[in-house]
Write a protein that holds these residues in place. Structure first.
Motif, PDB file in Angstrom:
ATOM      1  N   GLN A 193       5.651 139.919  66.665  1.00 39.65           N
ATOM      2  CA  GLN A 193       6.769 139.871  67.615  1.00 39.65           C
ATOM      3  C   GLN A 193       6.436 138.959  68.797  1.00 39.65           C
ATOM      4  O   GLN A 193       7.291 138.191  69.271  1.00 39.65           O
ATOM      5  CB  GLN A 193       7.081 141.281  68.130  1.00 39.65           C
ATOM      6  CG  GLN A 193       7.582 142.247  67.069  1.00 39.65           C
ATOM      7  CD  GLN A 193       7.763 143.664  67.639  1.00 39.65           C
ATOM      8  OE1 GLN A 193       8.167 143.830  68.791  1.00 39.65           O
ATOM      9  NE2 GLN A 193       7.465 144.660  66.827  1.00 39.65           N
TER      10      GLN A 193
ATOM     11  N   LEU B  19       8.212 135.178  69.921  1.00 42.74           N
ATOM     12  CA  LEU B  19       8.783 134.892  71.234  1.00 42.74           C
ATOM     13  C   LEU B  19       8.186 133.645  71.881  1.00 42.74           C
ATOM     14  O   LEU B  19       8.705 133.157  72.899  1.00 42.74           O
ATOM     15  CB  LEU B  19       8.555 136.086  72.176  1.00 42.74           C
ATOM     16  CG  LEU B  19       9.378 137.350  71.889  1.00 42.74           C
ATOM     17  CD1 LEU B  19       8.820 138.522  72.682  1.00 42.74           C
ATOM     18  CD2 LEU B  19      10.841 137.120  72.269  1.00 42.74           C
TER      19      LEU B  19
ATOM     20  N   GLN C 123      10.406 130.535  72.699  1.00 48.61           N
ATOM     21  CA  GLN C 123      11.384 130.860  73.738  1.00 48.61           C
ATOM     22  C   GLN C 123      10.733 130.879  75.121  1.00 48.61           C
ATOM     23  O   GLN C 123      11.270 130.336  76.093  1.00 48.61           O
ATOM     24  CB  GLN C 123      12.004 132.224  73.421  1.00 48.61           C
ATOM     25  CG  GLN C 123      12.922 132.776  74.500  1.00 48.61           C
ATOM     26  CD  GLN C 123      13.354 134.207  74.195  1.00 48.61           C
ATOM     27  OE1 GLN C 123      13.421 134.614  73.024  1.00 48.61           O
ATOM     28  NE2 GLN C 123      13.623 134.982  75.237  1.00 48.61           N
ATOM     29  N   ILE C 124       9.564 131.495  75.215  1.00 47.63           N
ATOM     30  CA  ILE C 124       8.849 131.582  76.492  1.00 47.63           C
ATOM     31  C   ILE C 124       8.330 130.202  76.910  1.00 47.63           C
ATOM     32  O   ILE C 124       8.365 129.845  78.091  1.00 47.63           O
ATOM     33  CB  ILE C 124       7.694 132.592  76.403  1.00 47.63           C
ATOM     34  CG1 ILE C 124       8.220 133.993  76.054  1.00 47.63           C
ATOM     35  CG2 ILE C 124       6.901 132.633  77.699  1.00 47.63           C
ATOM     36  CD1 ILE C 124       9.130 134.597  77.096  1.00 47.63           C
TER      37      ILE C 124
ATOM     38  N   GLN D 144       9.831 136.163  85.440  1.00 42.46           N
ATOM     39  CA  GLN D 144       9.735 137.208  84.419  1.00 42.46           C
ATOM     40  C   GLN D 144       9.233 138.529  85.015  1.00 42.46           C
ATOM     41  O   GLN D 144       9.635 139.605  84.585  1.00 42.46           O
ATOM     42  CB  GLN D 144       8.790 136.751  83.302  1.00 42.46           C
ATOM     43  CG  GLN D 144       9.341 135.641  82.399  1.00 42.46           C
ATOM     44  CD  GLN D 144      10.343 136.189  81.396  1.00 42.46           C
ATOM     45  OE1 GLN D 144      11.560 136.153  81.617  1.00 42.46           O
ATOM     46  NE2 GLN D 144       9.837 136.698  80.283  1.00 42.46           N
TER      47      GLN D 144
ATOM     48  N   GLU E 165       7.269 140.904  74.982  1.00 36.32           N
ATOM     49  CA  GLU E 165       7.698 139.812  75.855  1.00 36.32           C
ATOM     50  C   GLU E 165       6.712 139.623  77.013  1.00 36.32           C
ATOM     51  O   GLU E 165       6.436 138.499  77.438  1.00 36.32           O
ATOM     52  CB  GLU E 165       9.100 140.076  76.386  1.00 36.32           C
ATOM     53  CG  GLU E 165       9.687 138.882  77.133  1.00 36.32           C
ATOM     54  CD  GLU E 165      11.128 139.067  77.539  1.00 36.32           C
ATOM     55  OE1 GLU E 165      11.679 138.149  78.189  1.00 36.32           O
ATOM     56  OE2 GLU E 165      11.720 140.115  77.216  1.00 36.32           O
TER      57      GLU E 165
ATOM     58  N   THR F 149       4.568 136.306  77.768  1.00 35.84           N
ATOM     59  CA  THR F 149       4.636 135.685  79.098  1.00 35.84           C
ATOM     60  C   THR F 149       3.245 135.419  79.648  1.00 35.84           C
ATOM     61  O   THR F 149       2.970 134.346  80.195  1.00 35.84           O
ATOM     62  CB  THR F 149       5.416 136.613  80.061  1.00 35.84           C
ATOM     63  OG1 THR F 149       6.744 136.781  79.564  1.00 35.84           O
ATOM     64  CG2 THR F 149       5.458 136.032  81.461  1.00 35.84           C
TER      65      THR F 149
END
Length: 915
Positions: free
Chosen positions: A27, A31, A34-35, A46, A66, A70
């Protein structure tokens, strides 16, 4: 065999658990695009986004993927490092409150940023615990760049910083510090007199680096805050003189536990010597009045026989400096307890410092179990997995390496004696160094390091020695231990915190070689040259076989050996490890089957000849397991005894907190007064007894001594059917009237502060005395085993009774002080708080007296108690000065009041210092 078959098909439980975390890693990876597309400002935003999500009902687990993605991207932009997938697994393990076992060089420091950031978002505080101050400062500065860039605050706790700086550091989202500093701050906070003086806030989450070193090795030794007692220098010197005349046939020594007991003949002999010296109060050595002399006699014998110079301690600047048994470092300011340090000082003829009395103490087990969530990371934890679960309820998860390990671990080499072994070691090191292969040599003591250094000098081998004598430069020595042909001798590599990179460390070379070169083209060119040299040297070291780790003997714990081996073969590099042993090694001599070893080795080995055998290696491992089991029993015993005290400690500290938080404590004082009256009457008039059996005279004496009154007992007794309840009621009414008049004559606000001050001061006094009593009980309760009784059960029973007695004495003491004292107010009386004592901090083994802590000079504690201003605040208010520069000289200011200048110090320690 069936288990092995099942494991080969389905994998171990650890493998399955790690595989399950792989779903979260997938997962996170999904991401990443996108990050990565976020701008710097969007990435930094964030943090607030996550806080909003938590405020709206999401959990930390919900935002984990997420948040980790990040942190990974932020790390790339700020630190230039990207987390590997296995590091993501480690981050999940830490977040779940488990222990991540990761090999050396796999980037544990970077792994910690994941769980630290995620849990710091809540704003409740995350503590990152390290083994020494250097690592705390380094990691706070290094990883702090990432956290501050993401909008979080970072603090660091190190010795000798003031109260304001400590409070600010604990108020930060993330706080770095050593285990000892965190523990001592907790104890110091619970010695403060006002809530505003306390620096720590409620515990939330802690990540413990080198978790096995802190929660296993150091857990044998409780943290202790102590204060000085009377000087007994002459007694130490006289007893030391007597002990040095004692023949070794008069005592039995146990090297395993460092304990010594007198033989029957020895007892008679030393008794006569003490009588001749005039040191005994009676003719019998073991009469109760001679207890103190016998205690110091035992400590002097232990100091002279069991504690060795340059192994357990060194002499530096005419002082005894303890050597940490776990890390081999000097422990400046550390002192052994129970008179042992004074006995060693007398033995060596240096100045004898006075003993100290325990004022507060706690074990690491009970300290760290106060955190609602606790996790840790280390390279070696699997061998202690059962203990981690039993004591801390923490599961150990072995994280796979990012690249397969290529290190070759060779069989141990056995020699007849130490001289043959060290000759062989020196020869092997010379051969490897000549070929360009760097060598890291692990020793178990300073003495062995210096002995090997002597052998290497004879071979003409250039080398660096890393031990307690040179620990100031240890990080720089370790960082360059992977250079071509480098030979580094280290006393215990656990917790050094610096990776050994093949070819050398660019950052440390830059710091060492370019510290005086200003930023610009010249520095850039020099740095590029260093990088090129390191790259070329790395290739040559790889061709030579990578780092060769050589152990001069086996440690008591397999984990320490594994930590040493783990320095080689980092991140897929080639490497080699080998241990050299002999019959004279402490482990074999004390714990091994020496008769079997002796027979076999003496009959089969020529001088200088070595033997390697799986059977011998297995025997060594068995000996290590024996030591590990013994050490576990010691730690378990320490925590069992401290659990008893911990229940009492919680009650006392909770009571202190309630007193500090209360605007008024008059209801507590009244209850204590009434309970005291009831106890005095109940003692003289036992339930179910007749009036003629009552001790009226005793009641009169007690009422006068405690309450300062003389009730009309005789007159009351002439009345018919007088009951104890009526006597209690009348005495309560009389003392209540006295207190009401006293309170009415005083300013209510000042009287409330007086009551709080008295309560806290007397509570601390009685708790300190109670700790001393429990210490004494702890020292002798094991003798109950001779009467077929369980010492721990006896200790629990006695400790409970002593605690009840302490509470009774506390009630009487406070009641008497408030009833009999006269209140004389000065204009500043309301500013004053009871003086807090100067004290020392220590980390002392209750069985051996060994000390292992980082802040023992007391300076940090004194600053924390008396307060200091830092940075801009200090500059704004200015320092305290002498009386001639004192703008408050004509003011009526109490010596114990806070100085009006705002420094946070008491007036007598600031502008009033020369008044």
């Amino acid at each position: 065999m069936i288990n092995a078959l099942v494991k080969s098909v389905f994998g171990s439980s650890n493998d399955r658990y790690v595989k399950s975390i792989g779903k979260i890693v997938n997962q996170i990876n999904a991401l990443e695009p996108q990050i990565k597309a976020l701008t710097d400002a969007e990435l930094q935003a964030q943090t607030q986004k996550f806080r909003d999500q938590l405020a709206n009902g999401k959990t930390l687990d919900d935002i984990t993927p997420e948040a980790f993605a990040t942190v990974r991207e932020a790390s790339i932009r700020v630190l230039g490092m990207r987390h590997f997938d296995v590091q993501m697994i480690g981050g999940v393990v830490l977040h779940r409150g488990e222990i991540a076992e990761m090999r050396t060089g796999e980037g544990k420091t970077l792994v910690a940023t994941l769980a630290t950031y995620l849990n710091a978002i809540e704003g409740k505080g995350v503590h990152v615990v390290t083994v020494n101050d250097y690592l705390a400062r380094r990691d706070a500065e290094w990883m702090g760049q990432l956290y501050t860039w993401m909008g979080l605050t970072v603090g660091v706790i190190i010795p000798n910083i003031g109260e304001f700086e400590r409070r600010d550091a604990y108020a930060a989202d993330i706080t770095y510090g050593t285990n000892n500093e965190f523990g001592f701050d907790y104890l110091r906070d619970n010695m403060k007199h006002e809530r505003s003086q306390m620096v720590q806030r409620p515990f939330n989450f802690a990540i413990v680096d080198e978790v096995d070193s802190i929660l296993i090795d150091e857990a044998r030794t409780p943290l202790i805050i102590s204060g000085p007692t009377e000087d007994k220098t002459d007694l130490y010197l006289q007893i030391d003189t007597i002990v040095k005349q004692i023949d070794d046939s008069y005592y039995d020594a146990d090297e395993k536990t460092k304990n010594i007991s007198w033989t029957e003949d020895g007892t008679e002999q030393v008794e006569q010597m003490l009588i001749a010296a005039g040191l005994l109060e009676s003719d019998n050595l073991y009469d109760v009045e001679n207890t103190q002399v016998v205690h110091h006699l035992d400590q002097a014998l232990k100091a002279n026989i069991m504690f060795k110079r340059d192994i357990d301690y060194i002499i530096k600047d005419d002082k005894i400096v303890i050597i940490d048994e776990f890390t081999g470092r000097m422990m400046d300011g550390r002192r052994w307890s129970n008179g042992l340090h004074q006995a060693v000082e007398a033995k060596e003829g240096v100045k004898i410092e006075p003993e100290n009395q325990t004022m507060a103490s706690i074990t690491f087990q009970n300290y760290f179990r106060m955190y609602p969530k606790l996790s840790g990371m280390t390279g070696t934890a699997a061998t202690e997995a059962a203990e981690f679960w039993e004591i801390y309820k923490m599961n150990v998860v072995t994280i796979p390496t990012n690249v397969d390990v290529k290190r070759i671990d060779e069989e141990d080499q056995f020699y007849k004696n130490t001289e043959d072994k060290f000759k062989a070691i020196a020869k092997a090191i010379a051969e490897k160094a000549e070929s360009g292969q760097p060598v890291l040599v692990g020793t178990v003591s300073i003495e062995k390091s210096e002995l090997l250094s002597h052998f290497l000098d004879q071979e003409g081998v250039k080398h660096s020695v890393l031990n307690a004598r040179f620990h100031e430069s240890e990080a720089h020595i370790v960082a360059q231990a992977g250079r071509l042909g480098a030979v580094t001798i280290a006393t215990n590599m656990a917790g050094r915190g610096t990776d050994i990179q093949l070819g050398g460390n660019v950052e440390f070379r830059e710091e060492d070689e370019l510290s005086g070169v200003a930023e610009g083209p010249e520095r850039d060119a020099a740095l590029a040259k260093i990088k090129a040299e390191v790259g070329a040297e790395r290739d040559r070291v790889l061709a030579a076989g990578g780092l060769f780790v050589l152990g001069t003997e086996r440690h008591e714990s397999r984990r320490i050996d594994n930590q040493l081996r783990g320095r080689s073969g980092r991140q897929g590099d080639p490497g080699l490890s080998r241990f050299y042993l002999c019959l004279e090694d402490d482990l074999l001599r004390i714990f091994g089957p020496d008769t079997l070893f002796s027979r076999m080795m003496n009959s089969n080995l020529e001088d200088g000849e070595a033997i390697g055998s799986k059977w011998l290696s297995k025997a060594i491992e068995t000996a290590q397991k024996k030591v590990e089991a013994r050490n576990y029993d010691i730690r378990k015993q320490v925590v069992e005894y401290d659990d008893v005290m911990n229940d009492q400690r919680k009650v006392i500290y909770q009571q202190r907190a309630e007193i500090m938080d209360s605007d008024a404590v008059d209801d507590v004082v009244v209850d204590m007064r009434h309970d005291t009256v009831n106890a005095i009457v109940g003692e003289a008039c036992p339930p179910g007894s007749y009036p003629e059996q009552w001790d009226i005279e005793g009641m009169k004496v007690r009422a006068a001594a405690v309450l300062g009154i003389t009730p009309l007992f005789d007159q009351w007794m002439e009345e018919d059917q007088l009951e104890p309840e009526i006597i209690e009621e009348r005495i309560r009414a009389e003392v209540d009237e006295i207190m009401d008049r006293k309170i009415a004559a005083a300013d209510p606000a000042i009287w409330r502060r007086v009551e709080k001050g008295v309560l806290l001061e007397r509570l601390d006094h009685h708790w300190k005395e109670h700790l001393a009593t429990l210490d004494a009980l702890r020292q002798v309760v094991h003798l109950r085993a001779h009467a077929q009784k369980q010492p721990i059960n006896e200790y629990k029973q006695e400790a409970f009774g002593l605690f009840e007695q302490m509470l009774d004495a506390l009630r009487e003491d406070i009641t008497g002080i408030l009833l009999k004292s006269e209140l004389r107010m000065t204009p500043s009386a309301q500013e004053s708080l009871p003086d807090l004592p100067d004290f020392l901090t220590g980390h002392v083994d209750p069985l051996t007296g060994l000390d292992n802590s980082d802040d023992g000079d007391g300076s940090a504690g004194q600053e924390a108690m008396f307060g200091s201003l830092a940075g801009s605040a200090r500059a704004a208010f200015g320092p305290g000065g002498s009386n001639k520069d004192n703008p408050y000289a004509n003011m009526d200011i109490s010596r114990n009041a806070q100085c009006p200048c705002g420094s946070g110090n008491k007036y007598k320690h600031c502008h009033g210092a020369a008044a």
